[in-house]
Design an enzyme around this catalytic site. Structure first.
Site, PDB file in Angstrom:
ATOM      1  N   PRO A 226       0.618  -1.160   0.037  1.00 31.60           N
ATOM      2  CA  PRO A 226      -0.018   0.044  -0.102  1.00 31.60           C
ATOM      3  C   PRO A 226       0.934   1.247  -0.086  1.00 31.60           C
ATOM      4  CG  PRO A 226      -0.635  -1.403   1.867  1.00 31.60           C
ATOM      5  CD  PRO A 226       0.712  -2.035   1.313  1.00 31.60           C
ATOM      6  N   TYR A 227       0.484   2.273  -0.691  1.00 35.84           N
ATOM      7  CA  TYR A 227       1.221   3.485  -0.936  1.00 35.84           C
ATOM      8  C   TYR A 227       0.297   4.451  -0.661  1.00 35.84           C
ATOM      9  CZ  TYR A 227       4.348   7.211  -2.736  1.00 35.84           C
ATOM     10  OH  TYR A 227       5.146   8.219  -2.993  1.00 35.84           O
TER      11      TYR A 227
ATOM     12  N   TYR B 130      13.700  12.710  20.382  1.00 37.98           N
ATOM     13  CA  TYR B 130      13.959  12.738  19.087  1.00 37.98           C
ATOM     14  C   TYR B 130      15.423  13.292  18.622  1.00 37.98           C
ATOM     15  CZ  TYR B 130      12.295  13.647  14.448  1.00 37.98           C
ATOM     16  OH  TYR B 130      12.239  13.564  12.996  1.00 37.98           O
TER      17      TYR B 130
END
Lengths: 531, 531
Positions: free
Chosen positions: B116-117, B448
């Site tokens: 799936p894109y 992060y």
């Protein structure tokens, strides 16, 4: 001593007032209590254990009987009548994970099924042994009750998962913390039970549902140990905590649970309001949720629940005074009660209640102060004791619940009430039905329905009545877009309706996942999904 | 036109200032950009499709190339060097569920894998075809982009799951609503992609993570259709939404998603603060989260990220002025920047910011107004464009992230930074590493980390450098109790570390569940769990 065939401690009663008895008699007719079997009589009838001996397992008949059923109406009928059906063949009280692993080994070798036992408060048949199944080992997790670690920096507390509500809060509060998870079953229900049944506390709006509070832990499964590390959040694939939440004993035994705690709030308040009708109350409840006010509870009763509460409350002179005063404000027949809770620093509580009052006022609601909130708070865990008194006056009381998007809520309330009210018409029996919303969300609400009907002398007939009522309500819920359960779980009672909600494929996915942890299907067979 | 081998629209650039270039040169040495392959050259090398013809499928080489990879550093190295490896054999653009079902049938019969894109913005290799696998059909869900239903009473919006960030917000905002999910990839990433990778928006503190926002929807799986009804909450067994969240294409194709929306807030503000050191900033960030203030964002940079931000920001005269003023307050070397956001009615925003200022003040922080907040807001989706400029100056920039309980955060930051800084020592290459916390919770925070290093001329050597860096950081994260990903997902890049986090049994449960929906293992093979 805990009642073996009813709710709670034998020393505690919640008698039905004369006014309340008259009210019920008006609504469904005079009650006649059926004859209860005695504990001695029922214990005498318990068959010999089918399990081999094991030092961790007792086969004492009364110990087994006391873990045979939960608190559903079919459970009560079974216990009160003495027709208890299959009881566990043995009960174990593990004191550590080593014991649990050993018990799983023992059960596997004995070809036995294992039913985890927390507080025994299930109201949907989670504990009922499969009558056609193998011998049953009940594993009572009550000795895993200690606070093992409290990380005050991360506000994480690690508990033996068998800890019951009061012991959990006592251990936290002595250190200045609270979990804030208060289901009505709080007095007996356990942390592990809350997790595996997706229990919701009465103040989940403020403290979070158990889905939010359960950060991780350890599950002992027949195939091995599942460790769930307590991350604040993760994107590492599907969240395995969510597989354990709601697993109802089918995956293994939760021995340790890490929960997200918070400092005990400095103050807490519950305020009462009345609305002229349910429509305006509903609009206010929705707005309170969608405005995301810092509240811990929003609890709205239908007119019939409001009337029932006022009739059963005692203090009839005060109630009459209140009704006269509300009458002056135009609130009479059809009025609805709303309770709103807030907790935090005193200034935060005042601010939240003041914002709530503004919303309520916009919808025609009238503030009546803290009396009803205090009354509710005082009785929040006492109400289940009323079931004993009702039974002993000849009435069965049961509850069921669902949740749906706001748009579906009014129809759902009406459809479930009508379904229940008319379910016993073939027998010419009336049913007294009333409803509240106690868990509101920005996108919808739960719907919690209580129904009272007369007990017959014959237990089979009572089971039959219950089946008609449950079936009618469950079909109405399914047809109106509600979930089969918002806070009680699936157990045996909702299982016929589970595929309608999850779909064949969804159940197959859960069945497959359970098979990975319990390849032999020995964990609580007959519940949730087939092995 | 979108860049085929970099970030974003070709018309958009974010050039590196001379000051920024000098700063990086000081930190890691002068850069020398490697030679990029041209689109024409690479397209010419795309092999013929291994799939049979189908009216819904195109085999156009450029269309296939443009869906071959995502935005991870290995993806960039592959595309920039023209060594793209396996590309999809065909691309389809379904316009409805019927098309999707037909494409699954076609792929099954052709023995093909389906990837799936969504928006093609994965930074962990979710899209990379298995080089040893069967032919690959890429299913681009971009034509499923419409708002199908908006239930304003329940605040639920139903979208084609291929809708990208800007189109989703535009359709909602024209009706007065917002989802509020803003990952840095917002410009291209899709709703379905957010769901299946457990994406977190920059303001998830206020608007909720995608786990909170995704209420239900429809998944087309090889074994059939999975419907997820949008209940506000349910206790009907494990939550199947949570199986789809993070499923990374392994279960099927999400075609429809129902999300919880809210009215567009009247106002929004981001305020900047500076702390004398990271320890005090961390204590303040923790308190902001644990006090549960009504904020939408708490974003704390380490001293090195603060310095890097100030050096790369441009406006060097203003920055020098700010630094002089902070110096007068005793904040110099080692200072940390904190950004705090709030949204709602103007009074609510003022109250939240004022409460935040009180907390910050208690920890020695200094309020510097809204300039830095506005700057951040202006560049929030522009920053990825800097990657293009850095590459073209000879520098690779990559990010990685984790989350852990507060207690583990300081060690985790230090350990990951040290691991990255020293990972290229064998080559005598320096690495510039800096960190922020952008998603805080009462029990912990994400971490992060951004790292910059010099590109070599040889793409293999760049892949090798990345492997060393990624491996060193991932091992440090695992050893310090962090999750392998808080917001990027697993993909191919984190898969080696997944079993360490989920355990053998956990992976087996996920594998079994996936097998129920995709028995043939045709969905995105090589990702998450084995078929």
């Amino acid at each position: 001593m805990r009642r073996w065939n009813g709710w709670g401690d034998e020393a505690e009663t919640y008698p039905l007032s004369e006014e309340a008895r008259r009210y019920l008699e008006e609504r469904v007719g005079p009650g006649e209590p059926p004859a209860d079997a005695s504990l001695e009589e029922v214990t005498r009838g318990i068959p010999a254990s089918r399990l081999p001996d094991h030092p961790l397992v007792t086969a004492d008949p009364e110990t087994r009987l006391r873990r045979a059923r939960g608190q559903s109406l079919p459970d009560w009928i079974a216990l009160r009548s003495g027709r208890v059906g299959t009881v566990p063949d043995g009960v174990a009280f593990p004191e550590n994970d080593g014991h649990v692993v050993e018990l799983l080994r023992f059960a596997r070798e004995a070809g036995a099924a294992v039913i985890p036992y927390g507080g025994g408060t299930s109201v949907v048949g989670h504990l009922t042994p499969d009558p056609e199944g193998p011998p049953v080992l009940s594993v009572d997790l009550g000795r895993l009750w200690q606070l093992h670690r409290l990380d005050e920096e991360s506000l994480l507390a690690s508990f033996g998962a068998g800890v019951r509500g009061p012991d959990l809060e006592a251990q936290l509060r002595s250190r200045g913390y609270t979990l804030g998870h208060y289901p009505q079953s709080f007095e007996y229900s356990s942390l592990g039970g809350w997790v595996v049944t997706r229990s919701k506390g009465q103040q989940s709006l403020g403290y979070g549902r158990i889905e939010d509070l359960f950060a991780g832990g350890r599950l002992q499964a027949p195939a091995g140990t599942l460790h769930l590390p307590p991350f604040p959040a993760s994107a590492a694939g599907p969240d395995l905590r969510e597989l354990v939440l709601g697993s109802e004993g089918r995956l293994g035994l939760l021995t340790e649970a890490v929960v997200r705690v918070r400092p005990v709030p400095e103050s807490e308040a519950f305020h009462g309001f009345f609305f002229p009708d349910f429509t305006s109350g509903l609009a206010a409840a929705r707005e309170l949720a969608q405005e995301r006010l810092a509240l811990t509870m929003v609890r709205l009763s239908t007119p019939r629940e409001t009337e029932t509460t006022l009739r059963l409350a005692g203090h009839q002179e005060l109630i009459r005074l209140l009704e006269r005063l509300l009458g002056l404000r135009g609130l009479g027949e059809g009025k609805c009660m709303l309770l709103v809770g807030a907790a935090g620093r005193p200034g935060q509580v005042r601010a939240a209640i003041s914002e709530a009052r503004a919303v309520v006022g916009r919808h025609g609601g009238v503030h009546v102060g803290r009396t009803f909130g205090r009354e509710w708070e005082k009785n929040r865990f006492r109400t289940p004791y009323l079931r004993n008194a009702l039974w002993e006056t000849g009435y069965a009381v049961d509850t069921l619940e669902t949740a749906a998007p706001w748009r579906a809520v009014p129809d759902l309330v009406a459809a479930v009430e009508v379904a229940l009210q008319s379910a016993l018409q073939p027998e010419n029996e009336r049913v007294h039905v009333f409803t509240h919303l106690s868990h509101v969300y920005p996108d919808g609400s739960n719907v919690y329905v209580t129904y009272v009907f007369r007990l017959a002398a014959d237990p089979e007939q009572n089971v039959e009545r219950w089946h008609r009522l449950k079936g009618a309500a469950s079909r109405a819920i399914g047809a109106r877009g509600g979930t089969i359960s918002h806070q009680h779980g699936v157990g045996t009672d909702h299982r016929p309706y589970l595929e309608g909600e999850k779909g064949r494929l969804g159940l197959e996915a859960l069945r497959s996942a359970a098979g990975a942890l319990d390849p032999g299907g020995m964990m609580n067979p007959g519940k949730l999904v087939e092995p």
